[in-house]
Design an enzyme around this catalytic site. Structure first.
Site, PDB file in Angstrom:
ATOM      1  N   GLU A   1      14.185  -0.876 -25.637  1.00  0.00           N
ATOM      2  CA  GLU A   1      15.357  -0.482 -24.848  1.00  0.00           C
ATOM      3  C   GLU A   1      16.613  -1.185 -25.342  1.00  0.00           C
ATOM      4  O   GLU A   1      16.625  -2.401 -25.527  1.00  0.00           O
ATOM      5  CB  GLU A   1      15.122  -0.828 -23.382  1.00  0.00           C
ATOM      6  CG  GLU A   1      15.460   0.284 -22.437  1.00  0.00           C
ATOM      7  CD  GLU A   1      14.600   1.513 -22.619  1.00  0.00           C
ATOM      8  OE1 GLU A   1      15.102   2.499 -23.207  1.00  0.00           O
ATOM      9  OE2 GLU A   1      13.440   1.506 -22.199  1.00  0.00           O
ATOM     10  N   HIS A   2      17.665  -0.405 -25.551  1.00  0.00           N
ATOM     11  CA  HIS A   2      18.958  -0.892 -26.048  1.00  0.00           C
ATOM     12  C   HIS A   2      18.845  -1.490 -27.456  1.00  0.00           C
ATOM     13  O   HIS A   2      19.690  -2.281 -27.869  1.00  0.00           O
ATOM     14  CB  HIS A   2      19.581  -1.899 -25.079  1.00  0.00           C
ATOM     15  CG  HIS A   2      20.079  -1.257 -23.814  1.00  0.00           C
ATOM     16  ND1 HIS A   2      21.395  -0.891 -23.622  1.00  0.00           N
ATOM     17  CD2 HIS A   2      19.420  -0.882 -22.693  1.00  0.00           C
ATOM     18  CE1 HIS A   2      21.522  -0.335 -22.419  1.00  0.00           C
ATOM     19  NE2 HIS A   2      20.333  -0.319 -21.840  1.00  0.00           N
ATOM     20  N   THR A   3      17.819  -1.102 -28.158  1.00  0.00           N
ATOM     21  CA  THR A   3      17.688  -1.511 -29.557  1.00  0.00           C
ATOM     22  C   THR A   3      18.233  -0.443 -30.502  1.00  0.00           C
ATOM     23  O   THR A   3      18.540  -0.740 -31.651  1.00  0.00           O
ATOM     24  CB  THR A   3      16.211  -1.760 -29.910  1.00  0.00           C
ATOM     25  OG1 THR A   3      15.428  -0.642 -29.474  1.00  0.00           O
ATOM     26  CG2 THR A   3      15.692  -3.021 -29.238  1.00  0.00           C
TER      27      THR A   3
ATOM     28  N   SER B   1      23.917  27.848 -15.217  1.00  0.00           N
ATOM     29  CA  SER B   1      22.613  27.209 -15.050  1.00  0.00           C
ATOM     30  C   SER B   1      21.900  27.785 -13.837  1.00  0.00           C
ATOM     31  O   SER B   1      22.509  28.442 -12.987  1.00  0.00           O
ATOM     32  CB  SER B   1      22.768  25.694 -14.883  1.00  0.00           C
ATOM     33  OG  SER B   1      23.273  25.381 -13.595  1.00  0.00           O
TER      34      SER B   1
ATOM     35  N   GLY C   1      16.613   8.550 -16.140  1.00  0.00           N
ATOM     36  CA  GLY C   1      16.339   7.800 -17.359  1.00  0.00           C
ATOM     37  C   GLY C   1      15.355   8.508 -18.271  1.00  0.00           C
ATOM     38  O   GLY C   1      14.758   7.884 -19.144  1.00  0.00           O
ATOM     39  N   LEU C   2      15.180   9.820 -18.087  1.00  0.00           N
ATOM     40  CA  LEU C   2      14.266  10.603 -18.922  1.00  0.00           C
ATOM     41  C   LEU C   2      15.032  11.492 -19.892  1.00  0.00           C
ATOM     42  O   LEU C   2      14.465  12.398 -20.504  1.00  0.00           O
ATOM     43  CB  LEU C   2      13.337  11.442 -18.052  1.00  0.00           C
ATOM     44  CG  LEU C   2      12.488  10.662 -17.050  1.00  0.00           C
ATOM     45  CD1 LEU C   2      11.572  11.599 -16.282  1.00  0.00           C
ATOM     46  CD2 LEU C   2      11.672   9.576 -17.743  1.00  0.00           C
TER      47      LEU C   2
ATOM     48  N   ASP D   1      17.173   9.070 -28.059  1.00  0.00           N
ATOM     49  CA  ASP D   1      16.796  10.144 -27.149  1.00  0.00           C
ATOM     50  C   ASP D   1      16.653  11.477 -27.878  1.00  0.00           C
ATOM     51  O   ASP D   1      15.652  12.184 -27.720  1.00  0.00           O
ATOM     52  CB  ASP D   1      17.824  10.266 -26.033  1.00  0.00           C
ATOM     53  CG  ASP D   1      17.861   9.038 -25.147  1.00  0.00           C
ATOM     54  OD1 ASP D   1      16.927   8.224 -25.229  1.00  0.00           O
ATOM     55  OD2 ASP D   1      18.829   8.880 -24.382  1.00  0.00           O
TER      56      ASP D   1
END
Length: 386
Positions: free
Chosen positions: A37-39, A71, A128-129, A176
């Site tokens: 994470e955050h890398t 949508s 967070g997906l 992502d």
């Protein structure tokens, strides 16, 4: 959670809104980051996997310079944009994601005509997906086909990142979209964010009697707000003071020197990234040599680092992680950018019901919103459906 439309229903909904059949339907999944994470924006290592929940777009090209998007969720009607006047300032809500991809493609020299687009998605928003990147990757995959651009996956990754950074205004890395575009069933994507070198790592959950439970805390987050940007700024400061291009270039042995050169907060931010990179490498090695049942301690250590050093957890995430562990999880951690969103728990399949019940009870007792709890498995990446 929202139930996705079938492909046939999505085509029918497109005809209802636009009066004609779409040229095709494309899908791109959300992702769970197993660890790392955050890398990504520190040019380090990440280990995400694509999940079965996805954004799907039905698209039909037009003969003019108009883009119309709508949508299946919310109460918004069709939003129309003149490509000759495309502006980030005028893009609102979810429409900034497809329009950002159009902008990035156009800037890269791809001749993007007008089109009609209908979006359907069952990736939970704000969990967070990576719901936003799923939309972007679905649109990018569709335009790559429809415009005969023939862009390789490496270019699609960078173009969607550019859309995210400079059109949406979120300073995200490449993890992502890499997971969404490169994902494969039964595997995690081991990604070097410096050069985009990617390898598939077996994530044999079912074969080992395991499952990954996602606990969506319903605490919404946004990458375009200040917390994410301030963490990135701290990392850039740490790299500058340490005289390296990115924190990826530091090792665990450099942390003693860093402690003497950096202020206390910046040091803790740097320590998280350096140790998280090491945990990703250890996780990859463990998955290859031993299997997923042995990565629990690495997941636990990752959460502690995000909670204490990077300070991106929250009370709901901590409660979800601690409760899941207490109810039988092998390991658990928050996943995603932080400040809300979801936690993941690696569990024996026979412990799913007890873990679900324990977390729901704990949230109820604490007075928190009822969480969404569901299992995920490594799934296929972005693709044309029809």
């Amino acid at each position: 959670m929202t139930s996705p439309l079938s492909t046939a229903d999505l085509q029918a909904a497109f005809r209802e809104r636009f009066g004609s059949d779409p040229d095709g339907v494309w899908a791109a999944p959300g992702r769970v980051n197993l660890i790392g994470e955050h890398t990504d924006y520190n040019e380090g290592f990440v280990l995400p996997f694509a999940i079965g929940m996805s954004a799907r777009v039905a698209v039909s090209l037009r003969t003019d310079r108009t883009v119309r998007v709508v949508s299946t969720f919310g109460n918004h009607g069709v939003v129309s944009t003149d490509l000759n006047k495309l502006s980030a300032a005028d893009a609102k809500g979810w429409t900034k994601y497809p329009l950002g991809v159009v902008w990035a493609f156009t800037e890269a020299g791809v001749d993007v005509p007008g089109f009609d687009l209908l979006l359907d998605s069952d990736v939970p928003l704000g969990a967070g997906l990576s719901s936003s990147h799923a939309i972007e990757c679905a649109v990018a995959t569709a335009l790559n086909d429809l415009c005969a651009a023939d862009l390789p996956v490496e270019r699609l990754v960078l173009l969607t990142q550019r859309a995210e950074n400079f059109f949406v205004g979120a300073p995200t890395g490449i993890m992502d979209q890499s997971a969404s575009l490169r994902g494969r069933e039964g595997a995690a994507v081991f990604l070097d964010c410096r050069d985009q070198h990617a390898e598939l790592v077996p994530l044999a959950l079912a074969e080992n009697g395991l499952a990954i439970l996602v606990i969506d805390t319903k605490v919404s987050h946004s990458h375009s707000t200040g917390g994410y940007a301030s963490r990135r700024a701290s990392c850039e400061l740490g790299a500058e003071v340490m005289g390296v291009k990115a924190l990826r270039d530091l090792t665990l042995d450099d942390l003693a020197e860093a402690a003497g050169l950096l202020d206390e907060e910046t040091f803790r931010r740097v320590r998280h990234v350096v140790t998280e990179d090491a945990r990703v490498l250890d996780t990859v090695e463990t998955l290859r040599d031993k299997g997923p049942a042995d990565i629990g301690a690495l997941l636990d250590a990752s959460h502690a680092s995000m909670r204490d050093d990077f300070e991106i957890s929250c009370a709901e995430l901590d409660l979800a992680v601690e409760t899941a562990r207490g109810a039988g999880a092998i390991g658990a951690r928050m996943t995603g950018g932080g400040f809300g969103g979801a936690a993941i728990a690696l569990i024996p399949v026979e412990q799913e019901a007890p873990v679900r019940a324990a977390v729901a009870d704990a949230f109820r007792a604490a007075g928190y919103k009822e969480p969404d709890i569901f299992t995920v498995t490594p799934a296929e990446g972005a693709r044309r459906v029809i």
